[in-house]
Design a protein around this motif. Structure first.
Motif, PDB file in Angstrom:
ATOM      1  N   GLU A 122      -5.670   3.181  -2.656  1.00  0.00           N
ATOM      2  CA  GLU A 122      -4.828   2.077  -2.170  1.00  0.00           C
ATOM      3  C   GLU A 122      -3.843   2.562  -1.108  1.00  0.00           C
ATOM      4  N   ILE A 123      -3.240   3.713  -1.344  1.00  0.00           N
ATOM      5  CA  ILE A 123      -2.308   4.273  -0.362  1.00  0.00           C
ATOM      6  C   ILE A 123      -3.069   4.675   0.903  1.00  0.00           C
ATOM      7  N   SER A 124      -4.267   5.207   0.750  1.00  0.00           N
ATOM      8  CA  SER A 124      -5.084   5.563   1.908  1.00  0.00           C
ATOM      9  C   SER A 124      -5.386   4.330   2.757  1.00  0.00           C
ATOM     10  N   ALA A 125      -5.701   3.225   2.116  1.00  0.00           N
ATOM     11  CA  ALA A 125      -5.940   1.974   2.851  1.00  0.00           C
ATOM     12  C   ALA A 125      -4.684   1.542   3.591  1.00  0.00           C
ATOM     13  N   THR A 126      -3.539   1.743   2.973  1.00  0.00           N
ATOM     14  CA  THR A 126      -2.272   1.400   3.623  1.00  0.00           C
ATOM     15  C   THR A 126      -2.045   2.275   4.849  1.00  0.00           C
ATOM     16  N   ILE A 127      -2.381   3.543   4.757  1.00  0.00           N
ATOM     17  CA  ILE A 127      -2.240   4.452   5.897  1.00  0.00           C
ATOM     18  C   ILE A 127      -3.196   4.050   7.022  1.00  0.00           C
ATOM     19  N   ILE A 128      -4.414   3.658   6.678  1.00  0.00           N
ATOM     20  CA  ILE A 128      -5.374   3.169   7.682  1.00  0.00           C
ATOM     21  C   ILE A 128      -4.776   1.972   8.409  1.00  0.00           C
TER      22      ILE A 128
END
Length: 135
Positions: A122-128
């Protein structure tokens, strides 16, 4: 106003992030088991206006596609067939998982919570999504 949705696609889980309606703030939305992703997106699109979907593009250091790209290509094909009017855009996702773990450390999350792969996705998607917004 419509939102922008970002996906950190994985074969098991997919992290999802979304902007506010003004497209100023990227926030983690959830993590979905990948086999349930299309159903989740269909439901989400029925209840929220979405302008475009960003999908992480995993690359190796030499810019060649990672081994997971073959799975993402199949997802992109299926997505385009199911949602032909929804624009799709790819975003380089190199280092997002490492950045996600580092942000968890920086925010003071205990080691046990940092092992939560769904939260990392979820955090990775936010960074994307942040990468796309602020690029």
């Amino acid at each position: 106003m419509a939102r922008i949705l970002a996906l950190d696609y994985g074969t098991k889980r997919t992290g999802i992030a979304v902007t506010d309606e003004l497209k100023l703030i990227a926030s983690g939305l959830t993590t979905v088991n990948t086999p349930e992703l299309m159903k989740f997106l269909e439901n989400y699109f029925q209840h929220e206006k979405v302008e475009r979907v960003l999908v992480g593009e995993p690359k190796r250091m030499d810019d060649s596609p990672s081994e997971s790209e073959v799975h993402i290509q199949q997802f992109l094909k299926d997505f385009s067939e199911k949602f032909p009017e929804m624009p799709l855009e790819r975003v380089d996702e190199r280092f997002t998982s490492k950045m996600a773990v580092q942000s968890m450390i920086d925010s003071g999350l205990k080691k046990k919570k940092r092992r939560n792969k769904a939260l990392v996705d979820e955090i990775s998607a936010t960074i994307i999504l942040q990468t796309w917004l602020y690029d």
